[in-house]
Design a protein around this motif. Structure first.
Motif, PDB file in Angstrom:
ATOM      1  N   LEU A   1       0.822  -1.212   0.000  1.00  0.00           N
ATOM      2  CA  LEU A   1       0.000   0.000   0.000  1.00  0.00           C
ATOM      3  C   LEU A   1       0.859   1.266   0.000  1.00  0.00           C
ATOM      4  CD1 LEU A   1      -2.668  -1.053   2.663  1.00  0.00           C
ATOM      5  CD2 LEU A   1      -3.018  -0.871   0.196  1.00  0.00           C
ATOM      6  N   PRO A   2       1.724   1.412  -0.996  1.00  0.00           N
ATOM      7  CA  PRO A   2       2.573   2.605  -1.015  1.00  0.00           C
ATOM      8  C   PRO A   2       1.728   3.874  -1.124  1.00  0.00           C
ATOM      9  CG  PRO A   2       2.647   1.500  -3.138  1.00  0.00           C
ATOM     10  CD  PRO A   2       1.881   0.606  -2.212  1.00  0.00           C
ATOM     11  N   GLY A   3       2.192   4.916  -0.479  1.00  0.00           N
ATOM     12  CA  GLY A   3       1.496   6.196  -0.572  1.00  0.00           C
ATOM     13  C   GLY A   3       0.401   6.377   0.464  1.00  0.00           C
ATOM     14  N   HIS A   4       0.098   5.360   1.237  1.00  0.00           N
ATOM     15  CA  HIS A   4      -0.911   5.488   2.286  1.00  0.00           C
ATOM     16  C   HIS A   4      -0.237   5.810   3.619  1.00  0.00           C
ATOM     17  CE1 HIS A   4      -3.357   3.394  -0.718  1.00  0.00           C
ATOM     18  NE2 HIS A   4      -4.395   3.866  -0.066  1.00  0.00           N
ATOM     19  N   ALA A   5      -0.952   6.516   4.472  1.00  0.00           N
ATOM     20  CA  ALA A   5      -0.457   6.832   5.812  1.00  0.00           C
ATOM     21  C   ALA A   5      -0.648   5.601   6.686  1.00  0.00           C
ATOM     22  CB  ALA A   5      -1.199   8.027   6.380  1.00  0.00           C
ATOM     23  N   VAL A   6       0.453   4.913   6.988  1.00  0.00           N
ATOM     24  CA  VAL A   6       0.390   3.656   7.746  1.00  0.00           C
ATOM     25  C   VAL A   6       1.132   3.807   9.066  1.00  0.00           C
ATOM     26  CG1 VAL A   6       1.047   1.217   7.748  1.00  0.00           C
ATOM     27  CG2 VAL A   6       0.224   2.273   5.644  1.00  0.00           C
ATOM     28  N   LEU A   7       0.510   3.258  10.109  1.00  0.00           N
ATOM     29  CA  LEU A   7       1.102   3.228  11.436  1.00  0.00           C
ATOM     30  C   LEU A   7       1.069   1.784  11.909  1.00  0.00           C
ATOM     31  CD1 LEU A   7       0.547   5.674  14.299  1.00  0.00           C
ATOM     32  CD2 LEU A   7       0.143   3.280  14.740  1.00  0.00           C
ATOM     33  N   MET A   8       2.197   1.269  12.360  1.00  0.00           N
ATOM     34  CA  MET A   8       2.271  -0.093  12.881  1.00  0.00           C
ATOM     35  C   MET A   8       2.053  -0.034  14.391  1.00  0.00           C
ATOM     36  SD  MET A   8       2.994  -1.664  10.031  1.00  0.00           S
ATOM     37  CE  MET A   8       3.045  -3.308  10.668  1.00  0.00           C
ATOM     38  N   LEU A   9       1.144  -0.878  14.871  1.00  0.00           N
ATOM     39  CA  LEU A   9       0.879  -1.014  16.300  1.00  0.00           C
ATOM     40  C   LEU A   9       1.170  -2.470  16.635  1.00  0.00           C
ATOM     41  CD1 LEU A   9      -0.251   0.280  18.898  1.00  0.00           C
ATOM     42  CD2 LEU A   9      -2.498  -0.562  18.196  1.00  0.00           C
TER      43      LEU A   9
ATOM     44  N   ARG B   1       4.912   5.358   8.466  1.00  0.00           N
ATOM     45  CA  ARG B   1       5.257   6.628   9.105  1.00  0.00           C
ATOM     46  C   ARG B   1       5.143   6.605  10.621  1.00  0.00           C
ATOM     47  NH1 ARG B   1       2.469  10.043   4.533  1.00  0.00           N
ATOM     48  NH2 ARG B   1       0.858  10.354   6.076  1.00  0.00           N
ATOM     49  N   GLY B   2       4.606   5.509  11.180  1.00  0.00           N
ATOM     50  CA  GLY B   2       4.491   5.432  12.622  1.00  0.00           C
ATOM     51  C   GLY B   2       4.715   4.016  13.113  1.00  0.00           C
ATOM     52  N   PHE B   3       5.304   3.889  14.290  1.00  0.00           N
ATOM     53  CA  PHE B   3       5.598   2.586  14.877  1.00  0.00           C
ATOM     54  C   PHE B   3       5.396   2.732  16.379  1.00  0.00           C
ATOM     55  CE2 PHE B   3       7.834  -1.409  15.420  1.00  0.00           C
ATOM     56  CZ  PHE B   3       7.688  -2.041  14.201  1.00  0.00           C
ATOM     57  N   VAL B   4       4.345   2.088  16.907  1.00  0.00           N
ATOM     58  CA  VAL B   4       3.962   2.255  18.303  1.00  0.00           C
ATOM     59  C   VAL B   4       3.761   0.880  18.943  1.00  0.00           C
ATOM     60  CG1 VAL B   4       2.201   3.243  19.844  1.00  0.00           C
ATOM     61  CG2 VAL B   4       2.793   4.426  17.729  1.00  0.00           C
ATOM     62  N   PRO B   5       4.262   0.666  20.168  1.00  0.00           N
ATOM     63  CA  PRO B   5       4.038  -0.623  20.831  1.00  0.00           C
ATOM     64  C   PRO B   5       2.614  -0.732  21.350  1.00  0.00           C
ATOM     65  CG  PRO B   5       5.244   0.848  22.284  1.00  0.00           C
ATOM     66  CD  PRO B   5       5.095   1.567  20.966  1.00  0.00           C
ATOM     67  N   LYS B   6       2.106  -1.961  21.442  1.00  0.00           N
ATOM     68  CA  LYS B   6       0.741  -2.169  21.928  1.00  0.00           C
ATOM     69  C   LYS B   6       0.574  -1.784  23.392  1.00  0.00           C
ATOM     70  CE  LYS B   6      -1.227  -5.531  18.789  1.00  0.00           C
ATOM     71  NZ  LYS B   6      -1.735  -6.884  18.609  1.00  0.00           N
ATOM     72  N   ASP B   7       1.670  -1.694  24.120  1.00  0.00           N
ATOM     73  CA  ASP B   7       1.527  -1.290  25.524  1.00  0.00           C
ATOM     74  C   ASP B   7       1.576   0.227  25.700  1.00  0.00           C
ATOM     75  OD1 ASP B   7       4.229  -0.852  25.082  1.00  0.00           O
ATOM     76  OD2 ASP B   7       4.912  -2.126  26.734  1.00  0.00           O
ATOM     77  N   ALA B   8       1.540   0.971  24.590  1.00  0.00           N
ATOM     78  CA  ALA B   8       1.499   2.430  24.662  1.00  0.00           C
ATOM     79  C   ALA B   8       0.136   2.865  25.208  1.00  0.00           C
ATOM     80  CB  ALA B   8       1.721   3.031  23.278  1.00  0.00           C
ATOM     81  N   SER B   9       0.080   4.077  25.719  1.00  0.00           N
ATOM     82  CA  SER B   9      -1.189   4.606  26.207  1.00  0.00           C
ATOM     83  C   SER B   9      -2.073   5.001  25.020  1.00  0.00           C
ATOM     84  CB  SER B   9      -0.942   5.838  27.087  1.00  0.00           C
ATOM     85  OG  SER B   9      -0.476   6.920  26.289  1.00  0.00           O
ATOM     86  N   SER B  10      -3.368   5.115  25.262  1.00  0.00           N
ATOM     87  CA  SER B  10      -4.276   5.533  24.192  1.00  0.00           C
ATOM     88  C   SER B  10      -3.954   6.960  23.754  1.00  0.00           C
ATOM     89  CB  SER B  10      -5.736   5.414  24.632  1.00  0.00           C
ATOM     90  OG  SER B  10      -5.984   6.206  25.773  1.00  0.00           O
ATOM     91  N   ASP B  11      -3.461   7.784  24.680  1.00  0.00           N
ATOM     92  CA  ASP B  11      -3.062   9.151  24.317  1.00  0.00           C
ATOM     93  C   ASP B  11      -1.891   9.126  23.340  1.00  0.00           C
ATOM     94  OD1 ASP B  11      -4.992  10.317  25.902  1.00  0.00           O
ATOM     95  OD2 ASP B  11      -3.642  10.662  27.605  1.00  0.00           O
ATOM     96  N   GLU B  12      -0.920   8.228  23.588  1.00  0.00           N
ATOM     97  CA  GLU B  12       0.232   8.131  22.697  1.00  0.00           C
ATOM     98  C   GLU B  12      -0.194   7.651  21.312  1.00  0.00           C
ATOM     99  OE1 GLU B  12       4.644   6.003  22.280  1.00  0.00           O
ATOM    100  OE2 GLU B  12       3.453   5.617  24.080  1.00  0.00           O
ATOM    101  N   LEU B  13      -1.092   6.673  21.259  1.00  0.00           N
ATOM    102  CA  LEU B  13      -1.577   6.189  19.975  1.00  0.00           C
ATOM    103  C   LEU B  13      -2.318   7.291  19.217  1.00  0.00           C
ATOM    104  CD1 LEU B  13      -2.043   4.007  17.865  1.00  0.00           C
ATOM    105  CD2 LEU B  13      -4.010   3.216  19.217  1.00  0.00           C
ATOM    106  N   ALA B  14      -3.174   8.030  19.912  1.00  0.00           N
ATOM    107  CA  ALA B  14      -3.911   9.125  19.270  1.00  0.00           C
ATOM    108  C   ALA B  14      -2.943  10.191  18.752  1.00  0.00           C
ATOM    109  CB  ALA B  14      -4.915   9.734  20.244  1.00  0.00           C
ATOM    110  N   THR B  15      -1.924  10.505  19.544  1.00  0.00           N
ATOM    111  CA  THR B  15      -0.905  11.480  19.110  1.00  0.00           C
ATOM    112  C   THR B  15      -0.189  10.990  17.864  1.00  0.00           C
ATOM    113  OG1 THR B  15      -0.579  12.302  21.354  1.00  0.00           O
ATOM    114  CG2 THR B  15       1.242  12.634  19.805  1.00  0.00           C
ATOM    115  N   ALA B  16       0.158   9.699  17.850  1.00  0.00           N
ATOM    116  CA  ALA B  16       0.844   9.117  16.694  1.00  0.00           C
ATOM    117  C   ALA B  16      -0.047   9.184  15.451  1.00  0.00           C
ATOM    118  CB  ALA B  16       1.237   7.670  16.987  1.00  0.00           C
TER     119      ALA B  16
END
Length: 197
Positions: A69-77, A95-110
């Motif tokens: 899916l090139p060109g799409h805004a992708v974040l890995m959780l 463009r984003g890489f976040v661990p599953k143990d991150a807070s919901s605030d961190e995920l929303a920010t990402a």
């Protein structure tokens, strides 16, 4: 509103993430899928602004989905913060890489940062990736080792890669040496722990 597609094979986790993101005033989860091979269709149907992918899913892993899916805004959780995964994700344009143990605030920010065209990398994952360095394996060594990890014999690997059995043995031996392993099993384990397979 930032329209988000969630792809995660764990129903409980996917549902919890969708509920938490639904509490954000500017984020709307427009689709959820449980398999990687269903993401492309969901993208066509729902037109999300940001695609949030788990790495390990049936049908197609998240990294392969991102590459498709090139060109799409992708974040890995993910719960798998392996350095090789992060490097491969970045090479695929994630463009984003976040661990599953991150807070919901961190995920929303990402999600907001990725939607705005920026990047968001979990600092600990980024530091681990930098410390681990690049994979020492060539593409052929990685392919041979990956097939060995799935239980393929030398003959099966040779046939699949259109090589001689001797060449496959050489690739496997080289991979074992480069990874400082004593045999195929420990080489496979070492490469998987780094995310190089």
């Amino acid at each position: 509103m930032i329209r988000v597609l969630l792809a995660d094979d764990e129903h409980l986790i996917r549902g919890a993430i969708a509920t938490l993101l639904g509490l954000e005033p500017d984020i709307e989860v427009v689709a959820q899928v449980a398999r990687g091979d269903l993401v492309a269709q969901a993208v066509r149907e729902h037109g999300p602004d940001v695609i949030v992918l788990d790495i390990e899913m049936p049908g197609m892993d998240g990294l392969s989905v991102a590459e498709a899916l090139p060109g799409h805004a992708v974040l890995m959780l993910t719960s798998f913060g392996r350095p090789g995964y992060l490097r491969r994700a970045l090479a695929a344009g994630v463009r984003g890489f976040v661990p599953k143990d991150a807070s919901s605030d961190e995920l929303a920010t990402a999600i907001r940062r990725v939607h705005a065209g920026g990047r968001y990398l979990d600092p600990e994952m980024a530091a681990s990736a930098m410390m681990a360095g690049e994979s020492p394996l060539t593409d052929r060594e990685r392919d041979a080792l990956a097939q060995a990890a799935r239980g393929a014999s030398v003959g099966e690997i040779a046939k699949s890669l259109h090589l001689t059995e001797g060449t496959v043995r050489n690739y496997l031996s080289s991979a074992i040496t480069k990874l400082g392993a004593s045999n195929r099993i420990t080489a496979i384990r070492a490469a998987q722990e780094k995310g190089w397979l």
